[in-house]
Design a protein around this motif. Structure first.
Motif, short mmCIF file in Angstrom:
data_model
loop_
_atom_site.label_atom_id
_atom_site.label_comp_id
_atom_site.label_asym_id
_atom_site.label_seq_id
_atom_site.Cartn_x
_atom_site.Cartn_y
_atom_site.Cartn_z
N THR A 175 0.78 -1.47 -0.05
CA THR A 175 -0.17 0.04 0.50
C THR A 175 0.97 1.05 -0.04
N GLN A 176 2.13 1.50 0.94
CA GLN A 176 2.99 2.35 0.22
C GLN A 176 3.75 2.23 -0.50
N TYR A 177 3.65 1.33 -1.47
CA TYR A 177 4.09 1.54 -2.65
C TYR A 177 3.07 2.55 -3.91
N ALA A 178 2.07 1.25 -4.15
CA ALA A 178 0.74 2.31 -4.69
C ALA A 178 0.05 3.49 -4.29
N LEU A 179 0.66 4.20 -3.30
CA LEU A 179 0.27 5.27 -2.66
C LEU A 179 1.18 6.14 -3.28
N ALA A 180 2.10 5.70 -2.81
CA ALA A 180 3.40 6.67 -3.69
C ALA A 180 3.39 7.06 -4.84
N GLN A 181 2.88 5.87 -6.06
CA GLN A 181 2.52 6.46 -7.32
C GLN A 181 1.69 7.11 -7.37
N ALA A 182 0.44 7.70 -6.56
CA ALA A 182 -0.25 8.59 -7.04
C ALA A 182 -0.10 9.70 -6.08
N GLY A 183 1.28 9.39 -5.91
CA GLY A 183 1.64 10.92 -5.10
C GLY A 183 1.67 10.97 -3.12
N VAL A 184 1.01 10.00 -2.30
CA VAL A 184 0.73 10.08 -0.93
C VAL A 184 1.83 9.24 -0.54
N GLN A 185 2.30 9.76 0.53
CA GLN A 185 3.65 9.36 0.93
C GLN A 185 3.08 9.07 2.48
N VAL A 186 3.23 7.93 2.96
CA VAL A 186 2.53 7.17 3.95
C VAL A 186 3.54 6.19 4.42
N GLY A 187 3.68 6.16 5.81
CA GLY A 187 4.70 5.01 6.25
C GLY A 187 4.72 4.18 6.03
N HIS A 188 5.45 2.82 6.48
CA HIS A 188 5.53 1.44 6.22
C HIS A 188 5.21 0.53 7.27
N ASN A 189 4.08 0.80 8.14
CA ASN A 189 3.24 0.44 8.82
C ASN A 189 1.79 0.40 8.57
N THR A 190 1.32 -0.53 9.53
CA THR A 190 -0.47 -0.31 9.01
C THR A 190 -0.92 0.64 9.84
N VAL A 191 -0.53 1.19 11.52
CA VAL A 191 -0.55 1.68 11.99
C VAL A 191 -0.52 3.33 11.33
N ALA A 192 0.42 3.42 11.22
CA ALA A 192 1.20 5.28 10.79
C ALA A 192 0.33 5.22 9.24
N GLN A 193 0.05 4.15 9.05
CA GLN A 193 -0.92 4.28 7.42
C GLN A 193 -2.57 5.04 7.49
N GLU A 194 -2.84 4.52 9.01
CA GLU A 194 -4.09 4.57 9.63
C GLU A 194 -4.43 6.44 9.31
N SER A 195 -3.41 7.37 9.52
CA SER A 195 -3.26 8.76 9.94
C SER A 195 -3.52 9.24 8.36
N ALA A 196 -3.60 8.43 7.53
CA ALA A 196 -3.12 9.03 6.00
C ALA A 196 -4.51 9.97 5.28
N GLY A 197 -6.00 9.60 6.17
CA GLY A 197 -6.78 10.52 5.72
C GLY A 197 -8.17 10.24 6.39
N GLN A 198 -8.73 10.56 5.91
CA GLN A 198 -10.27 10.40 6.96
C GLN A 198 -10.81 8.74 6.67
N LYS A 199 -11.00 8.81 8.45
CA LYS A 199 -11.51 7.04 8.16
C LYS A 199 -12.98 7.11 7.80
N VAL A 200 -13.51 6.22 7.77
CA VAL A 200 -15.05 5.46 6.87
C VAL A 200 -15.37 4.64 7.36
N ALA A 201 -16.74 3.99 7.49
CA ALA A 201 -16.84 2.81 7.54
C ALA A 201 -16.75 1.56 6.26
#
Length: 259
Positions: A175-201
């Motif tokens: 997921t880190q690689y996929a988002l990076a190709q779209a211009g969004v940088q996130v950390g390399h662990n699940t907890v860090a990626q939780e804060s990448a955007g808005q939480k949805v059901a």
């Protein structure tokens, strides 16, 4: 109706004169009767404004001074300006009159101002629409870029802590690689990626959203949702990146909209 003859005017009379050449065109302008507008008050201050005839050889007839009131019997448009017929085929430029319509006073130029305001509003609406469309298009493009990047890794083996596309990836590495190709940088662990955007059901997931398993702050697995109840994930050791479907057997906990 009070009038002033030309010989009694010493100064200021030429200010309201548009010239014989311009007046000639009045004879071919479109004329309409005025229903609501009944009177006009001269607003020109420096001296007096000219009254023109509408014959084949237009010429000044007389002059009107400031605050003089005249009856209005018709109007016409010429070169973007309103002209008023004050009777006997006599015409005065609308910009020098304050016109009373059914008891409500409005400048003779009000209609022109309203048209300009309407055009400005239309331009603003168009600009906003274009901006919104551009933003939507940009977001859609980013989502497709991330999905395409994840799909390109299908078949790549799962590697614990892996973050090398085409060689080995774990779930958050994918997921880190996929988002990076779209211009969004996130950390390399699940907890860090939780804060990448808005939480949805889970029932509100859209293509491009991250999908998490586990409680917020303690998630243990993540994937990229691609729509139609499917997601792309690097599952576990011994497996490869693949497309999977959401099921009650392995139901995700929530999603995050990062794109």
């Amino acid at each position: 109706m009070t009038t002033i003859s030309k010989r009694n005017l010493v100064k200021g009379v030429t200010a309201g004169v548009i010239g014989i050449a311009g007046a000639t065109l009045l004879s071919v302008a479109t004329t309409s009767d005025v229903q609501a507008a009944t009177t006009g008050t001269v607003t020109y201050e420096p001296g007096a404004t000219t009254v023109w005839n509408n014959s084949d050889t237009p010429s000044p007839i007389r002059y009107l001074v400031k605050d003089q009131t005249v009856n209005i019997e018709g109007q016409k448009q010429h070169a973007g300006e309103t002209w008023y017929n004050i009777g006997n085929d006599e015409w005065v430029p609308g910009k020098y009159l304050n016109v009373t319509e059914d008891g409500n006073t409005a400048q003779a130029q009000a209609s022109q101002a309203q048209q300009a305001a309407a055009q400005t509003q239309t331009a603003a609406t168009t600009t906003a629409t274009v901006a919104a469309t551009t933003a939507t298009t940009s977001s859609t493009g980013a989502v497709q870029t991330a999905i395409n990047a994840a799909k390109s890794q299908i078949g790549v083996p799962y590697v614990w802590g892996g973050a090398t596309p085409g060689v080995g990836l774990d779930c958050s590495g994918l997921t880190q690689y996929a988002l990076a190709q779209a211009g969004v940088q996130v950390g390399h662990n699940t907890v860090a990626q939780e804060s990448a955007g808005q939480k949805v059901a889970v029932n509100q997931l859209q293509a491009g959203d991250l999908v998490f398993w586990g409680s917020a702050g303690a998630t243990y697995h993540v994937a990229l949702y691609i729509g139609n109840n499917q997601y792309i994930a690097a599952p576990q050791p011994g497996q490869s990146v693949e497309v999977e479907s959401i099921s009650s057997y392995f139901m995700p906990s929530f999603g995050v909209r990062a794109l």
